[in-house]
Write a protein that holds these residues in place. Structure first.
Motif, PDB file in Angstrom:
ATOM      1  N   ALA A   1       0.828  -1.205   0.000  1.00 27.69           N
ATOM      2  CA  ALA A   1       0.000   0.000   0.000  1.00 27.69           C
ATOM      3  C   ALA A   1       0.863   1.255   0.000  1.00 27.69           C
ATOM      4  CB  ALA A   1      -0.945  -0.009   1.194  1.00 27.69           C
ATOM      5  N   SER A   2       1.936   1.247   0.766  1.00 23.80           N
ATOM      6  CA  SER A   2       2.811   2.408   0.840  1.00 23.80           C
ATOM      7  C   SER A   2       3.486   2.669  -0.510  1.00 23.80           C
ATOM      8  CB  SER A   2       3.836   2.176   1.944  1.00 23.80           C
ATOM      9  OG  SER A   2       5.046   2.749   1.651  1.00 23.80           O
ATOM     10  N   GLN A   3       3.931   1.615  -1.181  1.00 24.31           N
ATOM     11  CA  GLN A   3       4.552   1.778  -2.498  1.00 24.31           C
ATOM     12  C   GLN A   3       3.522   2.304  -3.498  1.00 24.31           C
ATOM     13  OE1 GLN A   3       6.100  -1.764  -4.497  1.00 24.31           O
ATOM     14  NE2 GLN A   3       7.869  -0.558  -5.105  1.00 24.31           N
ATOM     15  N   MET A   4       2.298   1.794  -3.431  1.00 21.53           N
ATOM     16  CA  MET A   4       1.222   2.256  -4.314  1.00 21.53           C
ATOM     17  C   MET A   4       0.960   3.742  -4.077  1.00 21.53           C
ATOM     18  SD  MET A   4      -1.083   1.626  -6.630  1.00 21.53           S
ATOM     19  CE  MET A   4      -1.588  -0.074  -6.690  1.00 21.53           C
ATOM     20  N   THR A   5       0.915   4.147  -2.817  1.00 22.41           N
ATOM     21  CA  THR A   5       0.674   5.547  -2.476  1.00 22.41           C
ATOM     22  C   THR A   5       1.753   6.440  -3.069  1.00 22.41           C
ATOM     23  OG1 THR A   5      -0.430   4.908  -0.429  1.00 22.41           O
ATOM     24  CG2 THR A   5       0.371   7.164  -0.554  1.00 22.41           C
ATOM     25  N   GLU A   6       2.999   6.038  -2.936  1.00 24.22           N
ATOM     26  CA  GLU A   6       4.114   6.837  -3.459  1.00 24.22           C
ATOM     27  C   GLU A   6       4.063   6.937  -4.978  1.00 24.22           C
ATOM     28  OE1 GLU A   6       6.274   8.771  -1.745  1.00 24.22           O
ATOM     29  OE2 GLU A   6       4.955   8.192  -0.103  1.00 24.22           O
ATOM     30  N   MET A   7       3.776   5.842  -5.653  1.00 23.61           N
ATOM     31  CA  MET A   7       3.699   5.875  -7.120  1.00 23.61           C
ATOM     32  C   MET A   7       2.513   6.709  -7.583  1.00 23.61           C
ATOM     33  SD  MET A   7       4.676   2.079  -8.356  1.00 23.61           S
ATOM     34  CE  MET A   7       6.356   1.689  -8.731  1.00 23.61           C
ATOM     35  N   LEU A   8       1.420   6.606  -6.860  1.00 20.61           N
ATOM     36  CA  LEU A   8       0.219   7.349  -7.222  1.00 20.61           C
ATOM     37  C   LEU A   8       0.441   8.852  -7.107  1.00 20.61           C
ATOM     38  CD1 LEU A   8      -2.646   7.016  -8.184  1.00 20.61           C
ATOM     39  CD2 LEU A   8      -3.379   6.821  -5.803  1.00 20.61           C
ATOM     40  N   LYS A   9       1.219   9.282  -6.118  1.00 16.36           N
ATOM     41  CA  LYS A   9       1.505  10.711  -5.943  1.00 16.36           C
ATOM     42  C   LYS A   9       2.085  11.315  -7.212  1.00 16.36           C
ATOM     43  CE  LYS A   9       2.401  10.877  -0.985  1.00 16.36           C
ATOM     44  NZ  LYS A   9       3.445  11.044   0.036  1.00 16.36           N
ATOM     45  N   GLY A  10       2.936  10.573  -7.874  1.00 18.80           N
ATOM     46  CA  GLY A  10       3.586  11.086  -9.072  1.00 18.80           C
ATOM     47  C   GLY A  10       2.731  11.040 -10.321  1.00 18.80           C
ATOM     48  N   THR A  11       1.643  10.302 -10.288  1.00 16.64           N
ATOM     49  CA  THR A  11       0.840  10.138 -11.495  1.00 16.64           C
ATOM     50  C   THR A  11      -0.598  10.635 -11.365  1.00 16.64           C
ATOM     51  OG1 THR A  11       0.285   7.882 -10.811  1.00 16.64           O
ATOM     52  CG2 THR A  11       2.157   8.141 -12.304  1.00 16.64           C
ATOM     53  N   LEU A  12      -1.009  10.972 -10.150  1.00 17.69           N
ATOM     54  CA  LEU A  12      -2.416  11.320  -9.926  1.00 17.69           C
ATOM     55  C   LEU A  12      -2.871  12.510 -10.757  1.00 17.69           C
ATOM     56  CD1 LEU A  12      -4.954  10.527  -8.442  1.00 17.69           C
ATOM     57  CD2 LEU A  12      -4.246  11.995  -6.542  1.00 17.69           C
TER      58      LEU A  12
END
Length: 115
Positions: free
Chosen positions: A2-13
């Motif tokens: 979940a933490s990795q998903m959150t970090e990746m999502l920040k850059g693409t949201l």
């Protein structure tokens, strides 16, 4: 994960939200609902609203206040020319990154076959 998903999502949201708005104008809750329908179930509504403020300030969207049946008027966001340009850049960058990541993944998979 979940933490990795959150970090990746920040850059693409931002690009994801612009893509949603390229489909049709929407207000914040609609955008959040669409993201959740697309599988981004852990996304906090406040994150989307903060992003909408930023993209409005950057001039990527036009905003129209529309009367609401309940409560204050809703801000409806629509992608403008500058937003479409930004979305085009996002897709070019995404394509490049996805291609490079897939290449690395394939190479890593092949190198692990002998183990």
């Amino acid at each position: 994960m979940a933490s990795q998903m959150t970090e990746m999502l920040k850059g693409t949201l931002e690009g994801i939200v612009l893509a949603i708005l390229a489909d049709r104008p929407a207000y914040g809750y609609e955008i959040t609902s669409r993201l959740r329908d697309e599988g981004f179930t852990d996304l906090v509504e406040g994150t989307v609203y903060a992003l909408l403020v930023r993209i409005e300030q950057r001039g990527l969207v036009d905003v129209k206040k529309v009367p609401s049946e309940k409560g204050p008027p809703r801000k409806v966001y629509s992608l403008n020319r500058q937003g479409r340009t930004q979305l085009g850049e996002f897709w070019k960058t995404w394509g490049f990154l996805a291609e490079r990541i897939e290449h690395l993944h394939r190479n890593e998979s092949h190198s692990n076959e002998g183990e």
